[in-house]
Design a protein around this motif. Structure first.
Motif, short mmCIF file in Angstrom:
data_model
loop_
_atom_site.label_atom_id
_atom_site.label_comp_id
_atom_site.label_asym_id
_atom_site.label_seq_id
_atom_site.Cartn_x
_atom_site.Cartn_y
_atom_site.Cartn_z
N ALA A 1 -10.16 -7.55 8.06
CA ALA A 1 -9.70 -6.61 6.89
C ALA A 1 -8.26 -6.23 6.81
N SER A 2 -7.85 -6.53 5.51
CA SER A 2 -6.37 -6.13 5.73
C SER A 2 -6.21 -4.43 5.19
N ASP B 245 -3.43 2.14 13.92
CA ASP B 245 -3.22 1.57 15.31
C ASP B 245 -2.98 -0.07 14.88
N TRP B 246 -3.58 -0.48 13.83
CA TRP B 246 -3.61 -1.77 13.64
C TRP B 246 -2.65 -2.25 12.58
N GLY B 247 -1.80 -1.19 12.13
CA GLY B 247 -0.72 -1.38 11.30
C GLY B 247 -1.11 -1.45 9.82
N THR B 248 -2.24 -0.83 9.26
CA THR B 248 -2.63 -0.65 7.93
C THR B 248 -3.15 0.66 7.67
N VAL C 120 -4.98 10.00 4.55
CA VAL C 120 -5.21 8.56 3.79
C VAL C 120 -4.21 8.51 2.76
N ARG C 121 -3.87 7.28 2.61
CA ARG C 121 -2.73 6.67 1.78
C ARG C 121 -3.00 6.21 0.41
N VAL C 122 -4.35 5.97 -0.07
CA VAL C 122 -4.81 5.48 -1.38
C VAL C 122 -5.70 6.28 -1.57
N ILE C 123 -6.13 6.68 -2.97
CA ILE C 123 -7.09 7.27 -3.51
C ILE C 123 -7.74 6.37 -4.59
N GLU C 124 -8.87 5.74 -4.47
CA GLU C 124 -9.59 5.29 -5.36
C GLU C 124 -10.19 6.14 -6.21
N HIS C 125 -10.11 5.51 -7.63
CA HIS C 125 -10.76 6.38 -8.82
C HIS C 125 -10.07 7.60 -9.21
N GLY C 126 -10.41 8.91 -8.73
CA GLY C 126 -9.72 10.27 -8.88
C GLY C 126 -9.92 10.54 -10.37
N GLU D 106 1.25 -2.27 1.17
CA GLU D 106 0.73 -1.16 2.15
C GLU D 106 0.18 -1.55 3.60
N SER D 107 -0.53 -2.72 3.27
CA SER D 107 -1.13 -3.17 4.53
C SER D 107 -0.27 -3.65 5.68
N GLY D 108 0.89 -3.51 5.42
CA GLY D 108 1.79 -3.77 6.59
C GLY D 108 1.80 -4.95 7.31
N ALA D 109 1.50 -4.75 8.58
CA ALA D 109 1.28 -5.92 9.70
C ALA D 109 0.18 -6.86 9.27
N ARG D 110 -1.02 -6.07 8.50
CA ARG D 110 -1.97 -6.93 8.19
C ARG D 110 -2.01 -7.72 6.84
N ASP D 111 -0.97 -7.65 6.12
CA ASP D 111 -0.67 -8.12 5.11
C ASP D 111 -0.56 -9.84 5.06
N PRO D 112 -1.66 -10.48 4.49
CA PRO D 112 -1.60 -11.81 4.67
C PRO D 112 -0.78 -12.66 3.81
N TYR D 113 -0.07 -11.98 2.96
CA TYR D 113 0.74 -13.15 2.01
C TYR D 113 1.94 -12.31 1.72
N GLN D 114 2.54 -11.15 2.08
CA GLN D 114 3.68 -10.94 1.70
C GLN D 114 4.76 -10.29 2.80
#
Length: 441
Positions: A194-195, A231-234, A254-260, A367-375
């Motif tokens: 998971a990212s 702890d996993w950087g995300t 929590v850093r992201v709200i989905e919907h709202g 925002e996925s930081g260290a777990r970002d697979p592309y950026q």
């Protein structure tokens, strides 16, 4: 099946470039080399090497690949009956087909917000299957009786000794009660690649047991999830519609709200003051169909909040991202493209909407930081292009960015509805340096 590699060098001449950031499209020429954009210039290449693919854009508009920050690749491709009653492979095979369909609608990157997409992501990244880049959340975490609990009402909860329901066995959801189970559930998804992490912090439309106003997960449980992800950087994103749920989640980290969609104006101001992202959806009532009258009523209530939440988010400067949240009705998957077109009326015009669906979403993905697979730029990127601020790699047309590009018949910076008909108006689709569609050849 052999690995599919980039198409070498691609030269796109005579195009009008919307780079994902500026307010208009400008004439120019673009050179793709391997998986990256090598050159963006106002003059064409003087010497084109033998074997290069040349595309004459004829003045058409070149834009970055689109992105969907709240997609469900496996859930969008199959019905609930197919997932619940079919063999385990049905959801994955239909998900692979849906991934290709998303790419052919011009979506070159998606953030998957509940589904076991890790293996599909790896196959796509290796070039073995066509599809978008995937930021996987893996299974969404839910409390017993929460939005992700799709067990039968008479099933014994797993925390009380029951067996996992079908949605858990398919890796779509993970029921986790109490801080110890939340920690284990988050770590399980991170182990699977998971990212970012998805948790259910409030009631949902499709779920059978909860009302929209229900608060889900205690502050301690939410903090446990945030701590494990951090702890996993995300980060943790939560499904929630109401202001009370938003405030509890934000206070837990929590850093992201989905919907709202059911938030009040003060709740949006609260989010803006804390730099929290809102990933919301430009829903219309007929985007989803529900046989259950209770779910249909909840859907109507959510849709009534669309214009309000977009308006307040823009007014108060909330960090805003675009997603679609389409699922369990493959016949409606094409609404994904229509939702992009709706952004013109909700996000402040066609350029603002197009920016949100390209470079804006890419900011959220980081925002996925260290777990970002592309950026995360590599040493080779910096050596080739310098440590430039535009080295975002996704959502932009810039030197050093990934070669994810769409050539559009029409100008979406002036009329976003041209993207609602990708079959007719997307003349060229390039992702990761590979041409997946070229009707100008």
């Amino acid at each position: 099946m052999s690995e599919r590699r980039p198409d070498g060098r691609i030269v796109l001449r005579d195009v009008r470039i919307f780079d994902g950031v500026r307010d208009r499209a400008e004439p120019g020429h673009v050179v793709v080399e391997g998986t990256k954009i090598k050159r963006v210039a106002d003059r064409p290449e003087a010497d084109v090497p033998a074997g290069a693919t040349e595309i004459d854009g004829g003045g058409r508009t070149l834009i970055p690949g689109l992105s969907d920050a709240h997609a469900h690749v496996l859930l969008a491709g199959a019905t609930q009956a197919e997932l619940m009653l079919g063999g385990a492979g049905v959801g994955y095979l239909k998900g692979a087909a849906e991934a290709e369909a998303m790419l052919m609608r011009g979506f070159t990157t998606v953030r998957d917000m509940a589904g076991d997409t890790g293996d599909l992501k790896r196959m796509i990244d290796a070039g073995l299957l066509p599809g978008p880049r995937i930021y996987p959340s893996q299974a969404g975490l839910s409390q017993t009786g929460g939005h992700g609990d799709f067990g039968m009402v008479y099933d014994v909860p797993t925390v009380l000794g029951g067996t996992p329901a079908r949605a858990e066995r398919l890796g779509l959801m993970r029921i986790a009660d109490g801080t110890a189970q939340v920690l284990a559930g988050v770590r399980e998804q991170l182990r699977k690649g998971a990212s970012q992490i998805k948790m259910m912090a409030g009631g949902g439309v499709a779920s059978a047991y909860d009302h929209l106003d229900v608060l889900q997960y205690t502050p301690d449980e939410l903090r446990a999830g945030v701590r494990a992800a951090s702890d996993w950087g995300t980060y943790v994103a939560v499904h929630v519609y109401t202001g009370a749920g938003i405030r509890r989640a934000v206070e837990a980290g929590v850093r992201v709200i989905e919907h709202g969609h059911l938030a009040a104006e003060d709740d949006l101001r609260f989010m803006a003051d804390r730099g929290v992202w809102l990933c919301t959806q430009p829903f219309a009532e007929d985007d989803h169909e529900y046989a259950d009258p209770a779910s249909a009523a909840k859907n109507r209530e959510v849709c009534r909040g669309v214009e309000r939440v977009f308006g307040w988010a823009l007014k108060h400067g909330v960090r805003l991202a675009f997603g679609t949240d389409l699922m369990l009705d493959p016949a409606k998957s094409t609404v994904q493209s229509e939702m992009v077109a709706r952004l013109a009326g909700l996000a402040g015009g066609p350029v603002a909407g197009l920016r949100m669906a390209t470079s804006g979403n890419a900011e959220l993905f980081r925002e996925s930081g260290a777990r970002d697979p592309y950026q995360i730029p590599t040493a080779a990127d910096v050596a080739a292009y310098g440590d430039a601020p535009h080295l975002a790699r996704l959502g932009v047309v810039a030197e050093g960015a990934w070669a994810d590009l769409l050539l559009v018949d029409g100008d979406p910076t002036k009329d976003l509805t041209v993207l609602a008909d990708p079959d007719a108006n997307l003349k060229v689709i390039i992702k990761d340096g590979r041409i997946y569609k070229n009707t100008l050849a």
